[in-house]
Design an enzyme around this catalytic site. Structure first.
Site, PDB file in Angstrom:
ATOM      1  N   GLY A 173     -19.032 -43.009  66.789  1.00  0.00           N
ATOM      2  CA  GLY A 173     -18.399 -44.223  66.353  1.00  0.00           C
ATOM      3  C   GLY A 173     -19.690 -44.862  65.501  1.00  0.00           C
ATOM      4  CG  MET A 223     -14.092 -39.830  69.338  1.00  0.00           C
ATOM      5  SD  MET A 223     -15.791 -39.069  70.291  1.00  0.00           S
ATOM      6  CE  MET A 223     -15.065 -39.361  72.117  1.00  0.00           C
ATOM      7  CB  THR A 244     -13.950 -53.185  76.721  1.00  0.00           C
ATOM      8  OG1 THR A 244     -13.232 -54.389  76.475  1.00  0.00           O
ATOM      9  CG2 THR A 244     -12.782 -52.164  77.464  1.00  0.00           C
ATOM     10  CD  GLU A 269      -9.442 -57.039  75.924  1.00  0.00           C
ATOM     11  OE1 GLU A 269      -8.144 -56.908  75.937  1.00  0.00           O
ATOM     12  OE2 GLU A 269      -9.861 -58.257  75.818  1.00  0.00           O
ATOM     13  CE1 TYR A 297     -10.094 -50.555  72.945  1.00  0.00           C
ATOM     14  CE2 TYR A 297     -10.229 -52.441  74.581  1.00  0.00           C
ATOM     15  CZ  TYR A 297     -11.039 -51.379  73.610  1.00  0.00           C
ATOM     16  OH  TYR A 297     -12.467 -51.558  73.575  1.00  0.00           O
ATOM     17  CE  LYS A 353     -13.062 -48.355  74.760  1.00  0.00           C
ATOM     18  NZ  LYS A 353     -14.332 -47.938  74.390  1.00  0.00           N
ATOM     19  NE  ARG A 367     -15.500 -57.858  66.767  1.00  0.00           N
ATOM     20  CZ  ARG A 367     -14.977 -57.153  67.556  1.00  0.00           C
ATOM     21  NH1 ARG A 367     -14.967 -55.840  67.529  1.00  0.00           N
ATOM     22  NH2 ARG A 367     -14.340 -57.793  68.805  1.00  0.00           N
TER      23      ARG A 367
HETATM   24  P1  NAP Z   1     -15.366 -50.348  65.768  1.00  0.00           P
HETATM   25  O1  NAP Z   1     -15.946 -51.209  64.886  1.00  0.00           O
HETATM   26  O2  NAP Z   1     -13.819 -50.196  65.707  1.00  0.00           O
HETATM   27  O3  NAP Z   1     -15.925 -48.802  65.664  1.00  0.00           O
HETATM   28  C1  NAP Z   1     -15.133 -47.762  66.308  1.00  0.00           C
HETATM   29  C2  NAP Z   1     -15.779 -46.592  65.710  1.00  0.00           C
HETATM   30  O4  NAP Z   1     -15.037 -45.364  66.316  1.00  0.00           O
HETATM   31  C3  NAP Z   1     -15.763 -46.155  64.181  1.00  0.00           C
HETATM   32  O5  NAP Z   1     -16.937 -45.739  63.996  1.00  0.00           O
HETATM   33  C4  NAP Z   1     -14.461 -45.313  63.985  1.00  0.00           C
HETATM   34  O6  NAP Z   1     -14.823 -44.401  63.082  1.00  0.00           O
HETATM   35  C5  NAP Z   1     -14.721 -44.484  65.279  1.00  0.00           C
HETATM   36  N1  NAP Z   1     -13.529 -43.654  65.858  1.00  0.00           N
HETATM   37  C6  NAP Z   1     -12.458 -44.171  66.115  1.00  0.00           C
HETATM   38  N2  NAP Z   1     -11.646 -43.049  66.526  1.00  0.00           N
HETATM   39  C7  NAP Z   1     -12.147 -41.898  66.236  1.00  0.00           C
HETATM   40  C8  NAP Z   1     -12.045 -40.762  66.305  1.00  0.00           C
HETATM   41  N3  NAP Z   1     -10.739 -40.096  66.502  1.00  0.00           N
HETATM   42  N4  NAP Z   1     -12.977 -39.621  66.207  1.00  0.00           N
HETATM   43  C9  NAP Z   1     -14.207 -40.138  65.875  1.00  0.00           C
HETATM   44  N5  NAP Z   1     -14.609 -41.223  65.538  1.00  0.00           N
HETATM   45  C10 NAP Z   1     -13.531 -42.239  65.946  1.00  0.00           C
HETATM   46  O7  NAP Z   1     -16.062 -50.812  67.350  1.00  0.00           O
HETATM   47  P2  NAP Z   1     -16.997 -51.520  67.634  1.00  0.00           P
HETATM   48  O8  NAP Z   1     -16.768 -53.076  67.562  1.00  0.00           O
HETATM   49  O9  NAP Z   1     -18.243 -51.080  67.020  1.00  0.00           O
HETATM   50  O10 NAP Z   1     -16.951 -51.033  69.373  1.00  0.00           O
HETATM   51  C11 NAP Z   1     -17.527 -49.906  69.499  1.00  0.00           C
HETATM   52  C12 NAP Z   1     -17.267 -49.374  71.226  1.00  0.00           C
HETATM   53  O11 NAP Z   1     -17.405 -50.411  72.081  1.00  0.00           O
HETATM   54  C13 NAP Z   1     -15.539 -49.046  71.169  1.00  0.00           C
HETATM   55  O12 NAP Z   1     -15.604 -48.009  71.690  1.00  0.00           O
HETATM   56  C14 NAP Z   1     -14.861 -50.532  71.425  1.00  0.00           C
HETATM   57  O13 NAP Z   1     -13.712 -50.264  72.019  1.00  0.00           O
HETATM   58  C15 NAP Z   1     -16.010 -50.801  72.496  1.00  0.00           C
HETATM   59  N6  NAP Z   1     -15.914 -52.407  72.740  1.00  0.00           N
HETATM   60  C16 NAP Z   1     -16.321 -53.131  71.808  1.00  0.00           C
HETATM   61  C17 NAP Z   1     -16.475 -54.410  72.078  1.00  0.00           C
HETATM   62  C18 NAP Z   1     -16.438 -55.716  71.003  1.00  0.00           C
HETATM   63  O14 NAP Z   1     -16.462 -56.871  71.117  1.00  0.00           O
HETATM   64  N7  NAP Z   1     -16.795 -55.110  69.779  1.00  0.00           N
HETATM   65  C19 NAP Z   1     -16.310 -54.940  73.297  1.00  0.00           C
HETATM   66  C20 NAP Z   1     -16.143 -53.980  74.332  1.00  0.00           C
HETATM   67  C21 NAP Z   1     -16.226 -52.689  74.021  1.00  0.00           C
HETATM   68  P3  NAP Z   1     -14.119 -44.909  61.529  1.00  0.00           P
HETATM   69  O15 NAP Z   1     -14.956 -45.641  61.029  1.00  0.00           O
HETATM   70  O16 NAP Z   1     -13.826 -43.705  60.952  1.00  0.00           O
HETATM   71  O17 NAP Z   1     -12.712 -45.732  62.006  1.00  0.00           O
HETATM   72  O1  F7E Z   2      -8.666 -60.949  69.847  1.00  0.00           O
HETATM   73  C1  F7E Z   2      -6.325 -63.862  69.910  1.00  0.00           C
HETATM   74  C2  F7E Z   2      -5.986 -62.582  70.530  1.00  0.00           C
HETATM   75  O2  F7E Z   2      -8.557 -58.928  68.262  1.00  0.00           O
HETATM   76  C3  F7E Z   2      -9.176 -62.200  70.627  1.00  0.00           C
HETATM   77  C4  F7E Z   2     -12.087 -55.617  70.634  1.00  0.00           C
HETATM   78  O3  F7E Z   2     -13.497 -55.413  70.258  1.00  0.00           O
HETATM   79  O4  F7E Z   2     -12.960 -57.151  72.312  1.00  0.00           O
HETATM   80  C5  F7E Z   2     -12.037 -57.089  71.166  1.00  0.00           C
HETATM   81  O5  F7E Z   2     -10.726 -57.244  71.555  1.00  0.00           O
HETATM   82  C6  F7E Z   2      -8.170 -63.136  71.165  1.00  0.00           C
HETATM   83  C7  F7E Z   2      -7.053 -62.399  71.610  1.00  0.00           C
HETATM   84  O6  F7E Z   2     -10.345 -59.187  70.226  1.00  0.00           O
HETATM   85  C8  F7E Z   2      -5.391 -63.750  66.537  1.00  0.00           C
HETATM   86  O7  F7E Z   2      -4.739 -62.667  70.976  1.00  0.00           O
HETATM   87  C9  F7E Z   2      -5.273 -65.302  68.108  1.00  0.00           C
HETATM   88  O8  F7E Z   2      -6.629 -63.150  72.620  1.00  0.00           O
HETATM   89  O9  F7E Z   2     -10.518 -60.516  68.292  1.00  0.00           O
HETATM   90  P1  F7E Z   2      -9.399 -59.975  69.003  1.00  0.00           P
HETATM   91  P2  F7E Z   2      -9.881 -58.551  71.460  1.00  0.00           P
HETATM   92  O10 F7E Z   2      -8.474 -58.268  71.612  1.00  0.00           O
HETATM   93  O11 F7E Z   2     -10.510 -59.500  72.549  1.00  0.00           O
HETATM   94  C10 F7E Z   2     -12.815 -56.699  73.502  1.00  0.00           C
HETATM   95  C11 F7E Z   2     -13.880 -56.923  74.447  1.00  0.00           C
HETATM   96  C12 F7E Z   2     -12.739 -55.228  73.167  1.00  0.00           C
HETATM   97  O12 F7E Z   2     -13.088 -54.152  73.847  1.00  0.00           O
HETATM   98  C13 F7E Z   2     -12.020 -54.765  71.849  1.00  0.00           C
HETATM   99  O13 F7E Z   2     -12.406 -53.435  71.485  1.00  0.00           O
HETATM  100  O14 F7E Z   2      -7.859 -63.617  69.902  1.00  0.00           O
HETATM  101  N1  F7E Z   2      -6.030 -63.913  68.628  1.00  0.00           N
HETATM  102  N2  F7E Z   2      -5.070 -65.004  66.657  1.00  0.00           N
HETATM  103  C14 F7E Z   2      -6.013 -63.000  67.457  1.00  0.00           C
HETATM  104  N3  F7E Z   2      -6.474 -61.917  67.597  1.00  0.00           N
HETATM  105  C15 F7E Z   2      -6.654 -61.307  66.184  1.00  0.00           C
HETATM  106  N4  F7E Z   2      -6.932 -60.075  66.107  1.00  0.00           N
HETATM  107  N5  F7E Z   2      -5.769 -61.737  65.153  1.00  0.00           N
HETATM  108  C16 F7E Z   2      -5.387 -63.005  65.218  1.00  0.00           C
HETATM  109  O15 F7E Z   2      -4.890 -63.498  64.227  1.00  0.00           O
END
Ligand code: NAP
Ligand code: F7E
Length: 370
Positions: A11, A62, A130, A132, A154, A158, A189
């Site tokens: 990733g 993956m 996460t 989540e 999702y 996870k 982001r």
């Molecule tokens: P992101 O920006 O969506 O990045 C996801 C990465 O995974 C990208 O590099 C994507 O590659 C790669 N990927 C997806 N499917 C793949 C596959 N089949 N094989 C190889 N690589 C693959 O996510 P992020 O926000 O950096 O988050 C990083 C990790 O933390 C994720 O596992 C996410 O679920 C977890 N997480 C995120 C948050 C948050 O708030 N950001 C919070 C809790 C947990 P491409 O660029 O090619 O799509």
């Molecule tokens: O939504 C609400 C939506 O898509 C946050 C991922 O990184 O964090 C992320 O997941 C909230 C939700 O993030 C819109 O319904 C309202 O309640 O920004 P989000 P997420 O679903 O919290 C967790 C920790 C991860 O692990 C995930 O990988 O915002 N919401 N209006 C909306 N959300 C989106 N996307 N778009 C809207 O228009």
């Protein structure tokens, strides 16, 4: 001399992967990133790292065990950061099987790739878990002992990742850990997550490039931190004497509505929210004369989820105590400001680039090439 540490990051092209690569290169690591084949070569977030002597990228997926086994054998990592995932919660309702394959079984593939290469006692593994997992929350705030109640495909995927990491730690004595990270955002982001969607829209509306922003559940509550701060925790988790799982969060909660209010204010427009539910609207009450009185934010059912997680607030006490981490090094206000300022510049630059492209097209049409 101490042996060079070798990190393998899945990733690497994502938000966190790019910040973590910078962080580990700064610590003197040799960094190897996994990229996957795509018809558009989208490596914007790591373009500035390519060509650096300690930064290497490799194709794997993956969903492809063989590619992962071969790569782990070739790189011989001392640390693996498994960040790859289909990370969009709403998309997981549309593509649940793919999400399960990558986000659940993908974790197992990494663990088995390490075992197959006999590295289970040499390589430490970080799993991107996460908030989540808490889903339809059973208590507020959430800590490492809060029961899980995943509330999307999702989150269910996870949850498997979380438990298989715990299982391999206990069954095979592997150093593998989960960081239970709450939402963390940044100027890198993805553009369809709510924070970035809002900051980009605020910037576009302020510069006359967009009329309105449509959102889903405005009352949803999140604990939002800055991604650049959070990648340090991933590393700290792997530097402890014993493997363990940690909640990483700020301990401060805001609604989507509050995020939108502050982002628009930072971009020069004050919003007043009127009405409720699907009829709620964000009306501009102060700002540029041409926008005052206009509805800039509306609610659309398109962005509602079949099941939504609406009350996330993390308790980072353990991380603070055991990792020595400061959960509030970037405040909510600073985070919004960083993102809006970045997007104001990006929208302005995109506009200039667009104008230049249009001019160039015109010149070419007229046969003028200089
Ligand atoms: P992101 O920006 O969506 O990045 C996801 C990465 O995974 C990208 O590099 C994507 O590659 C790669 N990927 C997806 N499917 C793949 C596959 N089949 N094989 C190889 N690589 C693959 O996510 P992020 O926000 O950096 O988050 C990083 C990790 O933390 C994720 O596992 C996410 O679920 C977890 N997480 C995120 C948050 C948050 O708030 N950001 C919070 C809790 C947990 P491409 O660029 O090619 O799509
Ligand atoms: O939504 C609400 C939506 O898509 C946050 C991922 O990184 O964090 C992320 O997941 C909230 C939700 O993030 C819109 O319904 C309202 O309640 O920004 P989000 P997420 O679903 O919290 C967790 C920790 C991860 O692990 C995930 O990988 O915002 N919401 N209006 C909306 N959300 C989106 N996307 N778009 C809207 O228009």
């Amino acid at each position: 001399m101490e042996k060079k540490k070798i990190a393998l990051i899945t990733g690497v092209t994502g938000q966190d992967g790019s910040y973590l690569s910078e962080f580990l290169l700064g610590k003197g690591y040799e960094v190897h990133g996994v990229i996957r084949r795509s018809s558009v070569d989208y490596r914007e977030r790591i373009a500035h790292l390519e060509g650096k002597p300690d930064f290497h990228i490799h194709y794997a997926d993956m969903g492809d065990s063989m590619s992962l086994v071969k790569l782990v054998g070739k790189v011989q990592p001392t640390e693996i950061y498994n960040l790859a995932a289909q990370s969009h919660v709403q998309v997981s309702f549309d593509a649940p099987e793919f999400t399960a394959d990558v986000d659940a079984v993908g974790v197992l593939r990494i663990l088995e790739a390490v075992r197959t290469n006999h590295l289970e006692h040499h390589c430490r593994i970080y799993q991107a878990s996460t908030s989540e997992l808490y889903g339809k929350v059973e208590e507020v705030p959430q800590n490492e002992l809060t029961p899980f109640h995943p509330y999307s495909p999702y989150a269910v995927a996870k949850l498997y990742g979380y438990w298989i990491v715990k299982e391999y730690r206990e069954a095979y004595g592997m150093y593998c850990c989960s960081g239970i990270l709450f939402n963390h955002e940044s100027e890198r982001r993805g553009e369809t997550f709510v924070t970035r969607k809002i900051t980009l829209a605020a910037a576009r509306i302020a510069q006359g490039k967009q009329e309105k922003l449509f959102l889903g559940n405005l009352s949803s509550l999140r604990d939002w931190g800055y991604a650049k701060d959070y990648v340090e925790c991933m590393w700290l988790i792997l530097q402890q004497e014993q493997p363990d799982d940690f909640v990483i969060a700020t301990g401060v909660q805001h609604s989507v509505r509050e995020f939108a209010y502050l982002a628009f204010k930072t971009a020069g427009m004050e919003l007043e929210f009127r009405g409720e539910g699907i009829d709620e609207k964000g009306v501009c009450v102060a700002g540029p004369a041409n926008l005052v009185g206009k509805t800039l934010v509306e609610v659309s059912e398109d962005f509602y989820r079949p099941t939504d997680v609406v009350n996330l607030l993390g308790d980072p006490s353990k991380a603070k105590r055991e990792l020595g981490w400061d959960p509030q090094s970037t405040s909510f206000e600073q985070l919004v400001s960083i993102m809006v300022k970045h997007d104001m510049q990006k929208v302005a630059a995109d506009h200039v680039a667009g104008v230049m492209r249009t001019n160039l097209a015109e010149y070419l049409e007229k046969g003028i090439t200089k």
